[in-house]
Design a protein around this motif. Structure first.
Motif, mmCIF file in Angstrom:
data_model
loop_
_atom_site.group_PDB
_atom_site.id
_atom_site.type_symbol
_atom_site.label_atom_id
_atom_site.label_comp_id
_atom_site.label_asym_id
_atom_site.label_seq_id
_atom_site.Cartn_x
_atom_site.Cartn_y
_atom_site.Cartn_z
ATOM 1 N N GLY A 196 -14.732 45.152 2.634
ATOM 2 C CA GLY A 196 -15.007 46.374 1.633
ATOM 3 C C GLY A 196 -16.384 46.715 1.686
ATOM 4 O O GLY A 196 -16.616 48.115 1.860
ATOM 5 N N GLY A 197 -17.541 45.887 1.837
ATOM 6 C CA GLY A 197 -18.768 46.307 1.951
ATOM 7 C C GLY A 197 -19.347 47.270 3.041
ATOM 8 O O GLY A 197 -20.209 47.638 3.157
ATOM 9 N N ILE A 198 -18.465 46.959 4.280
ATOM 10 C CA ILE A 198 -18.859 47.408 5.513
ATOM 11 C C ILE A 198 -17.600 48.438 6.006
ATOM 12 O O ILE A 198 -17.576 48.978 7.057
ATOM 13 C CB ILE A 198 -18.682 46.558 6.606
ATOM 14 N N GLN A 199 -16.843 48.657 4.804
ATOM 15 C CA GLN A 199 -15.722 49.743 5.245
ATOM 16 C C GLN A 199 -16.141 51.164 5.950
ATOM 17 O O GLN A 199 -15.463 51.771 6.705
ATOM 18 C CB GLN A 199 -14.832 50.177 4.052
ATOM 19 N N GLU A 200 -17.323 51.686 5.475
ATOM 20 C CA GLU A 200 -17.695 52.797 6.057
ATOM 21 C C GLU A 200 -18.875 52.738 7.171
ATOM 22 O O GLU A 200 -19.367 53.745 7.542
ATOM 23 C CB GLU A 200 -18.312 53.679 4.871
ATOM 24 N N MET A 201 -19.132 51.471 7.472
ATOM 25 C CA MET A 201 -20.073 51.217 8.639
ATOM 26 C C MET A 201 -19.545 51.455 9.918
ATOM 27 O O MET A 201 -18.365 50.887 10.568
ATOM 28 C CB MET A 201 -20.649 49.770 8.600
ATOM 29 N N LYS A 202 -20.014 52.735 10.644
ATOM 30 C CA LYS A 202 -19.449 53.039 11.903
ATOM 31 C C LYS A 202 -19.907 52.452 13.223
ATOM 32 O O LYS A 202 -19.256 52.207 14.297
ATOM 33 C CB LYS A 202 -20.042 54.594 12.241
ATOM 34 N N LYS A 203 -21.121 51.686 13.060
ATOM 35 C CA LYS A 203 -21.658 50.889 14.138
ATOM 36 C C LYS A 203 -22.347 49.669 13.703
ATOM 37 O O LYS A 203 -22.551 49.596 12.297
ATOM 38 C CB LYS A 203 -22.506 51.665 14.978
ATOM 39 N N ILE A 204 -22.764 48.739 14.491
ATOM 40 C CA ILE A 204 -23.593 47.791 14.058
ATOM 41 C C ILE A 204 -24.808 48.172 13.268
ATOM 42 O O ILE A 204 -25.442 49.170 14.042
ATOM 43 C CB ILE A 204 -23.906 46.623 15.202
ATOM 44 N N PRO A 205 -25.636 47.596 12.499
ATOM 45 C CA PRO A 205 -26.497 47.979 11.637
ATOM 46 C C PRO A 205 -27.833 47.871 12.565
ATOM 47 O O PRO A 205 -28.116 47.243 13.255
ATOM 48 C CB PRO A 205 -26.668 47.516 10.278
ATOM 49 N N ASP A 206 -28.912 48.791 11.954
ATOM 50 C CA ASP A 206 -30.197 48.702 12.661
ATOM 51 C C ASP A 206 -30.774 47.667 12.161
ATOM 52 O O ASP A 206 -31.789 46.960 12.766
ATOM 53 C CB ASP A 206 -30.971 50.030 12.454
ATOM 54 N N ILE A 207 -30.742 47.140 11.041
ATOM 55 C CA ILE A 207 -31.674 46.186 10.353
ATOM 56 C C ILE A 207 -30.570 45.351 9.336
ATOM 57 O O ILE A 207 -29.576 45.772 8.743
ATOM 58 C CB ILE A 207 -32.701 46.722 9.247
ATOM 59 N N VAL A 208 -30.949 43.941 9.250
ATOM 60 C CA VAL A 208 -30.000 43.233 8.391
ATOM 61 C C VAL A 208 -30.988 42.220 7.274
ATOM 62 O O VAL A 208 -31.986 41.785 7.940
ATOM 63 C CB VAL A 208 -28.959 42.174 9.250
ATOM 64 N N ILE A 209 -30.694 42.399 6.213
ATOM 65 C CA ILE A 209 -31.252 41.833 5.136
ATOM 66 C C ILE A 209 -30.489 40.491 4.802
ATOM 67 O O ILE A 209 -29.395 40.648 4.480
ATOM 68 C CB ILE A 209 -31.743 42.524 3.757
ATOM 69 N N ILE A 210 -31.340 39.290 4.972
ATOM 70 C CA ILE A 210 -30.344 38.023 4.690
ATOM 71 C C ILE A 210 -31.016 37.335 3.697
ATOM 72 O O ILE A 210 -32.171 37.074 3.525
ATOM 73 C CB ILE A 210 -30.589 37.358 5.909
ATOM 74 N N VAL A 211 -30.104 36.820 2.686
ATOM 75 C CA VAL A 211 -30.559 36.088 1.547
ATOM 76 C C VAL A 211 -29.989 34.486 2.102
ATOM 77 O O VAL A 211 -28.657 34.407 1.738
ATOM 78 C CB VAL A 211 -29.838 36.491 0.206
ATOM 79 N N GLY A 212 -30.679 33.696 2.292
ATOM 80 C CA GLY A 212 -30.265 32.103 2.691
ATOM 81 C C GLY A 212 -30.066 31.959 3.982
ATOM 82 O O GLY A 212 -29.002 31.992 4.666
ATOM 83 N N GLN A 213 -31.124 31.754 4.749
ATOM 84 C CA GLN A 213 -30.854 31.595 6.094
ATOM 85 C C GLN A 213 -30.188 30.330 6.586
ATOM 86 O O GLN A 213 -29.398 30.803 7.662
ATOM 87 C CB GLN A 213 -32.661 31.320 7.007
#
Length: 203
Positions: A123-140
């Motif tokens: 649901g959170g990536i339903q409108e994502m057309k391509k892989i993202p440019d940046i990823v923010i990660i909580v909890g490595q």
């Protein structure tokens, strides 16, 4: 992470808040520029207590999010993920057009169950057309598979790092207690605000 640890109390490492602020400012500056350049951003954090704030701040920044479970290959096998997303969109369309109403109760129940499962993970990536440019990660540590996929694809990452994490696995990092809702909330608010300011050209 030793340069970012202020000291130890009762066997618990205490993060140097000054270092946190300095690292946070670097990430904020980077995201302001990313917002100006209209870079796509994905927020990732699947700890149960962070599910809501991950979604809230991603939406605030008009970004994407994964807050339930990181599925293997979510980025490195993007074409397969797109198929799942298309299936979700089709089910949403069928529900909206009343197709479910014309089915038997059992048939409709199976489709609804499938739809909810897909929405939970995609649901959170339903409108994502391509892989993202940046990823923010909580909890490595918990999101290590996401970290590895980003590194493999050369995607820039901003990671909240606790005292037991590895800063060499991310381009930008923010030393912080990644179990603290208050800490994560404050930092994600700053990061999402930076993206918004960049997009609106408010510096």
């Amino acid at each position: 992470m030793s340069p970012y640890i202020y000291g130890e109390r009762n066997g618990i490492h205490i993060i140097d808040v000054l270092q946190t602020l300095l690292c946070l400012q670097q990430s904020v500056n980077y995201l302001v520029q990313a917002g100006k350049d209209n870079k796509s951003v994905l927020f990732v954090g699947t700890k149960k207590q962070f599910a809501n704030i991950i979604e809230v701040y991603a939406k605030k920044a008009n970004a994407y999010y994964v807050n339930q479970r990181w599925l293997g290959g979510m980025l490195t096998n993007w074409s397969t993920m797109q198929t799942c997303i298309e299936n979700l969109k089709l089910l949403d369309k069928q529900e909206a057009s009343g197709v479910f109403d014309s089915l038997t109760k059992k048939e409709a129940s199976l489709l609804i169950k499938r739809q909810l499962k897909l929405k939970k993970y995609f649901g959170g990536i339903q409108e994502m057309k391509k892989i993202p440019d940046i990823v923010i990660i909580v909890g490595q540590i918990r999101e290590i598979n996401a970290v590895k996929e980003c590194n493999k694809l050369g995607i820039r990452t901003i990671t909240l790092l606790d005292t037991n994490c590895d800063p060499t696995l991310t381009e930008f990092f923010i030393p912080a207690n990644d179990d603290s809702i208050r800490s994560v909330d404050l930092i994600l608010n700053e990061l999402s605000e930076a993206i918004v300011r960049g997009k609106l050209n408010l510096v």
